[in-house]
Design a protein around this motif. Structure first.
Motif, PDB file in Angstrom:
ATOM      1  N   HIS A 234       0.765  -1.334  -0.052  1.00  0.00           N
ATOM      2  CA  HIS A 234       0.021  -0.019   0.096  1.00  0.00           C
ATOM      3  C   HIS A 234       0.859   1.361   0.038  1.00  0.00           C
ATOM      4  O   HIS A 234       2.161   1.197   0.381  1.00  0.00           O
ATOM      5  N   PHE A 235       0.296   2.387  -0.496  1.00  0.00           N
ATOM      6  CA  PHE A 235       0.949   3.724  -0.471  1.00  0.00           C
ATOM      7  C   PHE A 235       0.999   4.437   0.881  1.00  0.00           C
ATOM      8  O   PHE A 235       0.014   4.470   1.639  1.00  0.00           O
ATOM      9  N   ASN A 236       1.981   4.727   1.397  1.00  0.00           N
ATOM     10  CA  ASN A 236       2.087   5.481   2.426  1.00  0.00           C
ATOM     11  C   ASN A 236       2.529   6.998   2.306  1.00  0.00           C
ATOM     12  O   ASN A 236       3.638   7.312   2.009  1.00  0.00           O
ATOM     13  N   PRO A 237       1.610   8.113   2.594  1.00  0.00           N
ATOM     14  CA  PRO A 237       1.959   9.335   1.978  1.00  0.00           C
ATOM     15  C   PRO A 237       2.989  10.018   2.673  1.00  0.00           C
ATOM     16  O   PRO A 237       3.860  10.914   2.376  1.00  0.00           O
ATOM     17  N   HIS A 238       3.350   9.573   4.220  1.00  0.00           N
ATOM     18  CA  HIS A 238       4.513  10.014   4.774  1.00  0.00           C
ATOM     19  C   HIS A 238       5.815   9.842   4.185  1.00  0.00           C
ATOM     20  O   HIS A 238       6.740  10.572   4.162  1.00  0.00           O
ATOM     21  N   TYR A 239       5.839   8.650   3.238  1.00  0.00           N
ATOM     22  CA  TYR A 239       7.352   8.392   2.958  1.00  0.00           C
ATOM     23  C   TYR A 239       7.170   8.239   1.162  1.00  0.00           C
ATOM     24  O   TYR A 239       8.260   7.988   0.700  1.00  0.00           O
ATOM     25  N   ASN A 240       6.030   8.669   1.020  1.00  0.00           N
ATOM     26  CA  ASN A 240       5.731   8.910  -0.560  1.00  0.00           C
ATOM     27  C   ASN A 240       6.242   7.472  -1.311  1.00  0.00           C
ATOM     28  O   ASN A 240       6.631   7.793  -2.652  1.00  0.00           O
ATOM     29  N   ARG A 241       5.795   6.473  -0.946  1.00  0.00           N
ATOM     30  CA  ARG A 241       6.151   5.302  -1.712  1.00  0.00           C
ATOM     31  C   ARG A 241       5.153   4.165  -1.283  1.00  0.00           C
ATOM     32  O   ARG A 241       4.624   4.245   0.056  1.00  0.00           O
TER      33      ARG A 241
END
Length: 416
Positions: free
Chosen positions: A289-296
């Motif tokens: 899944h995408f994690n916005p805090h790490y942008n990946r």
């Protein structure tokens, strides 16, 4: 949609561990009025997984003391819990699943919470070894506890120096075992933490009488009656009455693959935990899944992630617009040490070690240039809390102030 139509909807959840059970209860909170049907291959009432290698292993409690929810609570929330049942196939074109006995179950929405399973490495002779266990299920722990209670010889070899291996080593040492940990890499915890943390935990186990050996590639197991000889590539060998396998996990993605869902290092899901099929969601260890805090995109083996994704999926299934936006966190208990971790350290190019005056109390802060990525806090809840807040809010930390223990560890005193 009419009230009658809502009542005829069916949400099927495959997997009744942290993600699946929390998703079921979250669905009711979000207003799902239809059926909720949980299936799990484990015949035991759903239970907390993290204590398995720690408190549960060293206690005499039954697994009933470790349940996620009481049996009555499922009935109260009108959740159908089906244990010891294996799902053989998902048929998205029909919106059905097929159980291993051929039974077909329809769904309106489907949640895949199948988690992961231990890697059993293809070591020659392992299939003939005695008393070999991974540590993933309540049955694994029951088997290990039974061995510890009935065996006169308690020489244990743990293959794998990750958190599960080390936690199990600490627990078995507490129970009186003679323990050796064999790690293939040049240091324990090499994949997940800085060398300073590896050194600390290596010394911690050494000081408690556990032999931790690195650069040990196990190449064969030779069974000798009730014992095993664990042979390494450098010619060394170790006697094991009990052998624990802790070398990692495989994602349980086979059902999703057969259903032609998109797979990328796990089941690919969007910010609402939805898969490439609009009616199928996936949560927990099996997802990418995408994690916005790490942008990946990331895949996490974490109870926290499973619970967070379960709430997002439940809200999305009920027609809301949630977005997964969580900071990963983890913990590990070994002897009298509590390690709390927040964030992901991959990509760090600088660390700051803050050593508190209290013995065995310190924190390691991981930075990519000036961006704080993660914090490992040993017996230091304050560092964990401040690190979490700093990462969430994107605070810029003054590294010199952070390192200086004459300056109190408070967010307003360590900012740049």
């Amino acid at each position: 949609m009419s009230a009658n139509e809502k009542n005829t909807e069916i949400c099927v959840i495959i997997g009744a561990s942290h993600g699946g059970v929390n998703c079921a209860t979250a669905l009711r909170r979000e207003g799902w009025e239809g059926q909720i049907i949980l299936f799990d291959a484990d015949p035991v009432m759903p239970y907390h997984k993290p204590p398995l290698s720690k408190a549960y292993l060293t206690s005499e409690d039954g697994i009933d003391k470790n349940q996620l929810k009481s049996e009555e609570s499922y009935a109260k929330e009108n959740i159908s819990l089906n244990l010891g049942v294996t799902v053989a196939e998902i048929q998205p074109e029909n919106k059905t699943i097929v159980l291993s006995d051929g039974t077909v179950q329809a769904y309106t929405k489907l949640v895949i919470a199948t988690g992961a399973r231990p890697i059993i490495p293809p070591i020659p002779g392992l299939d003939k070894a005695k008393n070999v266990f991974p540590l993933r299920t309540a049955q694994n722990v029951s088997d290990i506890r039974n061995f510890m209670q009935t065996s006169a010889q308690k020489r244990v070899v743990v293959i794998g120096g990750g958190y599960i291996g080390l936690e199990t080593a600490a627990s078995l040492k507490k129970l009186g075992a003679e323990v050796v940990v064999l790690e293939r890499e040049s240091r324990i915890l090499a994949r997940v933490t800085a060398p300073e943390m590896s050194t600390f935990f290596h010394d911690l186990h050494h000081n408690h009488g556990v032999e931790v050996l690195t650069r040990k590639n196990v190449t064969a197991i030779e069974n000798q009656g009730d014992t095993n000889q664990v042979i390494c590539g450098d010619g060394s060998s170790y006697t094991a009455d009990l052998l624990i396998i802790g070398v990692g996990i495989f994602v349980n993605k086979e059902l999703a693959e057969k259903a032609n869902l998109t797979i990328e290092n796990g089941i690919l899901v969007d910010e609402t935990a939805r898969t490439s099929d609009a009616n199928i969601y996936a949560i927990g260890d099996c997802t990418y899944h995408f994690n916005p805090h790490y942008n990946r995109n990331i895949r996490l083996e974490s109870v926290q992630n499973a619970v967070d994704q379960s709430k997002v999926a439940a809200a999305a299934i009920c027609g809301k617009q949630p977005v997964y936006d969580s900071i990963p966190w983890f913990w590990s208990d070994q002897y009298d040490i509590k390690l709390q971790m927040v964030g992901l350290s991959q990509g760090y190019n600088q660390i700051v070690l803050r050593q508190e005056e209290t013995p065995n109390s310190f924190s390691v802060w991981y930075f990519q240039d000036d961006t704080l990525l993660s914090v490992d806090a040993v017996n230091n809840a304050k560092a964990y809390v401040i690190g979490t807040k700093s990462i969430k809010e994107g605070k810029i930390i003054n590294k010199e102030k952070l390192k200086d223990t004459s300056i109190p560890l408070k967010l307003d005193t360590i900012l740049a």
